[in-house]
Every structure is written in C-alpha cells, then in structure tokens.
Write a protein that holds these residues in place. Sequence first.
Motif, mmCIF file in Angstrom:
data_model
loop_
_atom_site.group_PDB
_atom_site.id
_atom_site.type_symbol
_atom_site.label_atom_id
_atom_site.label_comp_id
_atom_site.label_asym_id
_atom_site.label_seq_id
_atom_site.Cartn_x
_atom_site.Cartn_y
_atom_site.Cartn_z
ATOM 1 N N GLN A 9 -21.450 16.136 -5.032
ATOM 2 C CA GLN A 9 -20.553 15.042 -4.660
ATOM 3 C C GLN A 9 -19.804 14.557 -5.880
ATOM 4 O O GLN A 9 -20.410 14.181 -6.883
ATOM 5 N N HIS A 10 -18.482 14.556 -5.793
ATOM 6 C CA HIS A 10 -17.656 13.984 -6.853
ATOM 7 C C HIS A 10 -17.249 12.577 -6.446
ATOM 8 O O HIS A 10 -16.720 12.350 -5.355
ATOM 9 N N GLY A 11 -17.506 11.617 -7.322
ATOM 10 C CA GLY A 11 -17.198 10.231 -7.025
ATOM 11 C C GLY A 11 -18.185 9.661 -6.027
ATOM 12 O O GLY A 11 -19.148 10.313 -5.611
ATOM 13 N N THR A 12 -17.963 8.422 -5.650
ATOM 14 C CA THR A 12 -18.775 7.762 -4.628
ATOM 15 C C THR A 12 -17.818 7.080 -3.660
ATOM 16 O O THR A 12 -16.678 6.754 -4.017
ATOM 17 N N LEU A 20 -10.061 2.459 -6.552
ATOM 18 C CA LEU A 20 -10.125 3.394 -7.676
ATOM 19 C C LEU A 20 -9.836 4.793 -7.123
ATOM 20 O O LEU A 20 -10.728 5.614 -6.945
ATOM 21 N N LEU A 21 -8.561 5.049 -6.872
ATOM 22 C CA LEU A 21 -8.163 6.213 -6.091
ATOM 23 C C LEU A 21 -7.496 7.308 -6.915
ATOM 24 O O LEU A 21 -6.911 8.238 -6.360
ATOM 25 N N ALA A 22 -7.589 7.218 -8.240
ATOM 26 C CA ALA A 22 -6.987 8.252 -9.081
ATOM 27 C C ALA A 22 -7.672 9.593 -8.837
ATOM 28 O O ALA A 22 -8.886 9.660 -8.607
ATOM 29 N N GLY A 23 -6.896 10.657 -8.874
ATOM 30 C CA GLY A 23 -7.470 11.988 -8.750
ATOM 31 C C GLY A 23 -8.190 12.359 -10.028
ATOM 32 O O GLY A 23 -7.569 12.506 -11.082
ATOM 33 N N THR A 24 -9.489 12.488 -9.969
ATOM 34 C CA THR A 24 -10.297 12.693 -11.174
ATOM 35 C C THR A 24 -10.986 14.054 -11.196
ATOM 36 O O THR A 24 -11.778 14.329 -12.092
ATOM 37 N N ALA A 214 -14.430 9.955 -17.309
ATOM 38 C CA ALA A 214 -13.242 10.030 -18.156
ATOM 39 C C ALA A 214 -12.169 9.039 -17.706
ATOM 40 O O ALA A 214 -11.189 8.814 -18.428
ATOM 41 N N ASP A 215 -12.347 8.433 -16.527
ATOM 42 C CA ASP A 215 -11.371 7.492 -15.985
ATOM 43 C C ASP A 215 -11.712 6.082 -16.455
ATOM 44 O O ASP A 215 -12.729 5.506 -16.055
#
Length: 237
Positions: A9-12, A20-24, A214-215
Amino acid sequence: MKDTTTLYQHGTLALLVPGLLAGTLTMAELLRHGDTGIGTGEGLDGELIILDGHPYQVNAQGEVHEVAGDFTLPFANVHYADYQPLMTVLGASQADLNQQIRALAQLDNAFFSVKITGLFTAIRTRAVAKSEPLYQTLAQAAQQQQIFSRGEVEGTLIGYYAPQLYDGIAVAGFHDHFLAADHSFGGHLLDFESVDGEVSVQPFSTLAQHLPIADAAYRQHDFSGDDIVGDVRRAEH
C-alpha cells in the motif's frame, strides 16, 4: 519468484482527508510490487483498477483509459494475484455477498483481496475529477463526484478487505473498484443489486505500508484535527 502473500500500500486513506493529494509514486514504481490493485491519481484524478499488470483509469467523464508509467498516485493498493476460488453466486445482493465472503473466508482480522467476475445488475460507480493545488479536502472532492450506472454489465470487481483495527490507514471492511469486460464502464464501486459469477479471495500475511516521506506537506501535516475515520467512511461508502 513473485511474493503473493504481501499487500503493498502506497500512502494511507488518512492522508487524502486533508487534501494531501500530490502524486508521490509513479505507476511504473507501483507495478514493481504487483499486477493487480486499485488506487487514485494525483488530485484524486479518477479511479484506478489494475488487472493483469494493466492499469486502467476511469475518469470523471466515465471514460476508461490505460495510463502510462509516469502517471502519479497519492494512494494505491497492489499485489501479485494468486486468487483461490471461494464460491459461485447467483443473484447475490451486495450486502449478502459481503456477509457470505466473510463467513466463508474466516479472515475478519486479516487483509485480503476479493475478485469477482460475472454479470452485475443495477450497478453504480463513481469517479472524481482531478483537483489542482491547493487541493480540495477529501470531503469537498467527494461532493463533486460523478456517478455512473448500468442496468446490466459483465465485468470484474477487485476489492480489498481491511480489519477494523486499520480503519483510516485503509477502509475498514470492503473497498471495491469495478471494470467492465469491454472497458466501457467502471470506477469506485458504490453498489449493485445482484451478481451472478465466480468469487475468489487472496489473503495476505504481510502489509507493506509505504509512506511518502519525500513529500514535505505530508511530513509537516498535523492529523490530530482531522476527522479521519468519519471523512473516509463518508467518502468511500
């Protein structure tokens, strides 16, 4: 050898709540961890379903497109498919189906994936239009979702079940996306009236939780004032 026991899972879902919707993470990076999954794009850009290593996006116009490797995501689940047959259903409602899956699978305290292929009736899905910085909150974006429906459609449901303990990291219970067999329709699954089809499941012994450290916006955000569970439940169900 592919690891079929790990859910990556990437992100939560919690990080989507305050916007917090930036593509990370890129799609190319995500696909290094699995060939099957669901997610959303930067700015909640549509709904994603990954089947057989192919990532499809359902956008806010209801169109289905395969996305490129440089497509970025704030949140996604992915795994290497190794589904095992659970049951065949005829005319099962969504509520009855979920109860039957839980009763037969006996995995209430584990993460597992569900795959259903068959004929769905009175099905409704949704997708959200991409927002731009400064991003909307999850609640704001959910109010502007586009809803799509079909009276009858053949296709595939890919979903994940998360235990109650992990509510906020994921959606406690089932979180499902759908893609029509002819790729004419899909999105985040809201509901359906009935399904005739084959149900299979895949349990995971390991959750690999990848965080976007990194964000800077993610690192610095204070989640204590966010209604994480409430907003996630209102947006995802």
